[in-house]
Write an enzyme that holds these catalytic residues in place. Sequence first.
Site, short mmCIF file in Angstrom:
data_model
loop_
_atom_site.label_atom_id
_atom_site.label_comp_id
_atom_site.label_asym_id
_atom_site.label_seq_id
_atom_site.Cartn_x
_atom_site.Cartn_y
_atom_site.Cartn_z
N GLY A 281 -8.40 16.27 48.09
CA GLY A 281 -8.20 16.79 46.73
C GLY A 281 -9.54 17.19 46.12
N GLY B 208 -10.37 17.98 42.40
CA GLY B 208 -10.00 18.17 41.00
C GLY B 208 -11.16 18.75 40.23
N LEU C 153 -14.10 14.84 43.84
CA LEU C 153 -13.53 15.12 45.16
C LEU C 153 -12.79 13.86 45.58
CD1 LEU C 153 -16.60 16.80 46.91
CD2 LEU C 153 -14.62 17.91 45.85
N ASP D 107 -2.00 13.70 30.19
CA ASP D 107 -2.07 14.79 31.17
C ASP D 107 -0.93 14.65 32.19
OD1 ASP D 107 -3.17 17.14 32.02
OD2 ASP D 107 -4.84 16.24 33.12
N1 LIG Z 1 -4.72 8.24 45.82
C1 LIG Z 1 -4.53 9.48 46.22
N2 LIG Z 1 -3.88 9.74 47.37
C2 LIG Z 1 -3.67 11.02 47.78
N3 LIG Z 1 -4.11 12.11 47.12
C3 LIG Z 1 -4.78 11.92 45.97
C4 LIG Z 1 -5.03 10.60 45.47
N4 LIG Z 1 -5.71 10.72 44.32
C5 LIG Z 1 -5.88 12.03 44.11
N5 LIG Z 1 -5.33 12.77 45.09
C6 LIG Z 1 -5.33 14.24 45.21
O1 LIG Z 1 -6.54 14.72 44.65
C7 LIG Z 1 -6.26 15.62 43.55
C8 LIG Z 1 -7.32 15.45 42.48
O2 LIG Z 1 -7.32 14.11 42.01
P1 LIG Z 1 -7.50 13.73 40.47
O3 LIG Z 1 -6.39 14.41 39.72
O4 LIG Z 1 -7.58 12.27 40.32
O5 LIG Z 1 -8.92 14.37 40.21
P2 LIG Z 1 -9.45 15.01 38.87
O6 LIG Z 1 -10.79 15.61 39.11
O7 LIG Z 1 -9.33 13.98 37.78
O8 LIG Z 1 -8.35 16.11 38.71
P3 LIG Z 1 -7.93 16.97 37.48
O9 LIG Z 1 -8.28 18.34 37.94
O10 LIG Z 1 -6.42 16.77 37.38
O11 LIG Z 1 -8.68 16.50 36.30
C9 LIG Z 1 -4.84 15.24 43.11
O12 LIG Z 1 -4.17 16.32 42.50
C10 LIG Z 1 -4.18 14.84 44.41
O13 LIG Z 1 -3.68 15.98 45.08
#
Ligand SMILES: Nc1ncnc2c1ncn2[C@@H]1O[C@H](COP(=O)(O)OP(=O)(O)OP(=O)(O)O)[C@@H](O)[C@H]1O
Length: 484
Positions: free
Chosen positions: A19, A21, A25, A135
């Site tokens: 992922g 986000g 990462l 969110d």
């Molecule tokens: N525990 C997990 N197991 C599997 N995939 C995960 C897990 N945590 C996150 N992911 C994947 O990683 C992606 C990004 O994670 P997360 O949403 O926590 O990051 P972020 O940087 O906070 O994202 P955002 O863009 O929503 O702010 C998620 O959409 C998901 O697809």
Amino acid sequence: MKKKYPNRAEEYQLLELIGDGATALVHRARCVPFDEIVAIKVVDLEKFNGDLTKFSQEAKTMILIDHPNLLSAHCSFVAGQDLWVVMPFMAGGSCHHIMKCAYPLGFTESFIATVLRDTLRGLEYLHQNGHIHRDVKAGNILVDPNLGVKLADFGSSAFLFDSGDSHKTRKTFVGTPSWMAPEVIQQSEYDYKADIWSFGITALELAYGHSPFKSQSPYQILIDTLTREPPSLHNTKEKKFSRYFKQVIAMCLLKDPSARPSAHQLLKHYFFKHAKSHNRIVTDVLDKLPSLVDRVHSLKDKETEVVCQMGQLVEQEERSKIEYQKGISNWNFDINELKAQASQEDNEELSAFLRTLFELDTLHEDGEHTSDAHKENGVVSQNCTNDSPKYQAPATKSRNDDLQQDNKVVDLSKDKVELAIDECIDQPSASFSQLPSSDTAISMKDQHANTEGQVLGQKGRFTVTSDNSESSKVANKLKQQVMN
Ligand SMILES: Nc1ncnc2c1ncn2[C@@H]1O[C@H](COP(=O)(O)OP(=O)(O)OP(=O)(O)O)[C@@H](O)[C@H]1O
């Protein structure tokens, strides 16, 4: 007793990226002493100017959470310049990701009922403990054949008691535009009912395979959420939905938050009697899919291929993806001033102004530029265009007055907007750098001047510097949009 996970990077082996986000990462990883697969969210703190608060708050929330339908963290620690958050690995990934790969028209109603029921249970726990998630969307609902359905990503969540008032409400503009409740957009006082609105939009997203605002730009979504009838569920050529499902969505998407049911009340709705055991349903869907790692790879390949083929169109899609991923958190504008302006100016001018602002905040860089920008001094650069005072969001005005003595008032008229863009085209080397907050932006001003070219000005949390050759292209595009 709770298992104690090691809090040293050496005890983990980072495997594939699963992922990426807006802020972090996420890797599949092995916890070596337990020989167990986990997921690790890696946040580059330097990228956020060492602003640990937001992320440590998220990690703390995740460690304290104890509910089967919320993604908790095993532990978190700082490794070099990164914050690591170790959590259970959810092998199915997010519902958004699954839809993109295999269910472009959305899921079956019984799968949706299960996913929504479990999400509601997580929300019920959060709300009863004084938290708002802020969110809720398919991208933050993760599934796993053994662990079931878990609501994730507490980066935007807030503790209601922190707001310091006895009514347990918040006012900050946080979330992702398509899923944002009207009261959040208006920055009026809001409470946990804002999550119920986002939950309703998420239900539509799971039903159709995309949010009901799919092809609109963020600024238009905000305007429509405020001014139009709430979206609702309709049968499509391909799919018929039950009246119970339609009822649930209609109840969640009431503009008056006090008329929306609580998570606890919603769980009693007949619709959720359809919900099956998560294991069966999740397995039904996941069994037919390649592994998460393979899906992530093929989706990336597909994206690259489409990007090459479709240029402009994809740029828009990519932009909406970025908007989806990052939401708009702590974005700095004053809705009251905007509304006041709207009553004085005509709507088109407000639209033009909002459009410009959102373009500035969500504009997607092409890949190479973005990754360079991400490395840059903890600052995410934007392909942006100008620092004309005419473009300043009202909320940033007084702050900018301190920075620039000759600052002028906000002028929303269309010809002025065009003029401002023209000025920018005349300065083809301007770029914006997105900073985590305007305060930091101000303190970073001099530093930027020394290290990255001359600082041309300040626009909210954007610093304008003189080292981006992309800007005239984008300025032209903005101008075209404003003129259309
Ligand atoms: N525990 C997990 N197991 C599997 N995939 C995960 C897990 N945590 C996150 N992911 C994947 O990683 C992606 C990004 O994670 P997360 O949403 O926590 O990051 P972020 O940087 O906070 O994202 P955002 O863009 O929503 O702010 C998620 O959409 C998901 O697809």
